[in-house]
Design a protein around this motif. Sequence first.
Motif, PDB file in Angstrom:
ATOM      1  N   GLN A  88     -31.645  53.286  -0.191  1.00  0.00           N
ATOM      2  CA  GLN A  88     -31.917  53.703   1.087  1.00  0.00           C
ATOM      3  C   GLN A  88     -31.315  52.338   1.678  1.00  0.00           C
ATOM      4  O   GLN A  88     -30.700  52.507   3.122  1.00  0.00           O
ATOM      5  N   LEU A  89     -31.306  51.178   1.300  1.00  0.00           N
ATOM      6  CA  LEU A  89     -30.896  49.808   1.802  1.00  0.00           C
ATOM      7  C   LEU A  89     -29.369  49.872   1.445  1.00  0.00           C
ATOM      8  O   LEU A  89     -28.456  49.501   2.629  1.00  0.00           O
ATOM      9  N   ILE A  90     -28.714  49.901   0.336  1.00  0.00           N
ATOM     10  CA  ILE A  90     -27.566  49.712  -0.169  1.00  0.00           C
ATOM     11  C   ILE A  90     -26.565  50.789  -0.195  1.00  0.00           C
ATOM     12  O   ILE A  90     -25.518  50.793  -0.547  1.00  0.00           O
ATOM     13  N   LEU A 100     -22.976  40.714   1.004  1.00  0.00           N
ATOM     14  CA  LEU A 100     -22.126  41.259   0.346  1.00  0.00           C
ATOM     15  C   LEU A 100     -22.203  42.888   0.214  1.00  0.00           C
ATOM     16  O   LEU A 100     -21.595  43.503  -0.304  1.00  0.00           O
ATOM     17  N   CYS A 101     -23.329  43.269   1.013  1.00  0.00           N
ATOM     18  CA  CYS A 101     -23.401  44.901   0.999  1.00  0.00           C
ATOM     19  C   CYS A 101     -22.454  45.395   2.160  1.00  0.00           C
ATOM     20  O   CYS A 101     -22.423  45.314   3.368  1.00  0.00           O
ATOM     21  N   ASP A 102     -21.630  46.247   1.627  1.00  0.00           N
ATOM     22  CA  ASP A 102     -20.640  46.860   2.421  1.00  0.00           C
ATOM     23  C   ASP A 102     -20.704  48.483   2.339  1.00  0.00           C
ATOM     24  O   ASP A 102     -19.862  49.092   2.621  1.00  0.00           O
ATOM     25  N   ASN A 103     -21.907  49.061   2.324  1.00  0.00           N
ATOM     26  CA  ASN A 103     -22.099  50.334   2.330  1.00  0.00           C
ATOM     27  C   ASN A 103     -21.884  50.978   3.543  1.00  0.00           C
ATOM     28  O   ASN A 103     -21.869  50.282   4.830  1.00  0.00           O
ATOM     29  N   PHE A 132     -37.340  52.357  10.157  1.00  0.00           N
ATOM     30  CA  PHE A 132     -36.554  51.329  10.854  1.00  0.00           C
ATOM     31  C   PHE A 132     -37.608  50.437  11.513  1.00  0.00           C
ATOM     32  O   PHE A 132     -37.135  49.242  11.664  1.00  0.00           O
ATOM     33  N   ASP A 133     -38.648  50.699  11.627  1.00  0.00           N
ATOM     34  CA  ASP A 133     -39.856  49.872  12.084  1.00  0.00           C
ATOM     35  C   ASP A 133     -40.108  48.635  10.979  1.00  0.00           C
ATOM     36  O   ASP A 133     -40.143  47.481  11.455  1.00  0.00           O
ATOM     37  N   VAL A 157     -22.313  52.186   9.769  1.00  0.00           N
ATOM     38  CA  VAL A 157     -22.269  50.662   9.466  1.00  0.00           C
ATOM     39  C   VAL A 157     -23.223  50.507   8.196  1.00  0.00           C
ATOM     40  O   VAL A 157     -23.800  51.421   7.551  1.00  0.00           O
ATOM     41  N   SER A 158     -22.828  49.301   7.815  1.00  0.00           N
ATOM     42  CA  SER A 158     -23.576  48.717   6.674  1.00  0.00           C
ATOM     43  C   SER A 158     -25.044  48.298   6.848  1.00  0.00           C
ATOM     44  O   SER A 158     -25.217  47.936   8.373  1.00  0.00           O
ATOM     45  N   ILE A 159     -25.723  47.831   5.838  1.00  0.00           N
ATOM     46  CA  ILE A 159     -26.900  47.325   6.029  1.00  0.00           C
ATOM     47  C   ILE A 159     -27.073  46.113   6.684  1.00  0.00           C
ATOM     48  O   ILE A 159     -27.625  45.640   7.591  1.00  0.00           O
TER      49      ILE A 159
END
Length: 305
Positions: free
Chosen positions: A270-272, A189-192, A172-173, A228-230
Amino acid sequence: MKILVTGSSGFIGNILSQYLEHKHSIIRHGRQGVIASADNLCRVNINNNSNWEQCLQNVNAIVHLAAVAHNKSNDPDYINEVNVKGTINLAQQAVKMGVKRFVFISSIGVLGNDTNNAKPFDEHSNVLPHSEYAQSKLDAENALLKIAEETDLEVIIIRPVLVYGKGAPGNFDKLASLVNKVPILPFALCDNKRSFISVDNLADFISVCLEHPKAKNEVFCISDGVDVSIKEFTNEIAKGLHTGLLQVPIPNYIFNLIGKITSRKAQIDQLIGDLQVNTNKAKTLLDWTPPFTMADTLSRLTRKI
């Protein structure tokens, strides 16, 4: 109630201690120089030989947060000594000192690092620890539940997802620093779907587990209850920082290609990628509803991250 909070000099421990101090008497365990007050301070190194007797005088409950994080050590023996043997030792001494309840903060990592488009993680999901740290948390969980079976100690296991809030370390940091420094990010475009939990909601849930009779010897997977998504998460961070953020459209296959080329697939995932948690057990068994929104917690962010 008199409560020992281990790791109270850390991000979660400090906020939790402040949260609990409004209602309970708190003994803070943490690093010298971080905790100023001497009358409620416990300084004990956590291992198989630690002596907790002085810290456990008249203590009713323990919240065990202190642990060696996976990004702090690559030594599996050291991780095991602190996170497993140290936890068992504390619980065994808690039994001898008449402590009633032991709340152990584990990690959603004991179930894996993503849900791979399957159903969200819950308390019935198969365990699949993906690191030495996650394995140590699982080993400690199993040992504590065995102690609960054999003694009068009431054990509660909490498996939180990534905890966010002002001062949060780790991923998070890094993400908040990125949002603070870079006004354009490639997540349009990221909808993870990922589950997170604010430090405020985690503190509230721990508070509930310390007293609720139905929490006894139970395991809980916990989050804010809103996935939530990224893209949405970084947008909310930007709002908390009072800074502008433009999201540009980059297809997911580009991210995956970058992950393969740079050997950073895990970080990209971990991001998407998806990691969702079902919190129905906490809601139905303990009648718990997260009292804080993401905006509530992120509103305390500043541009000095």
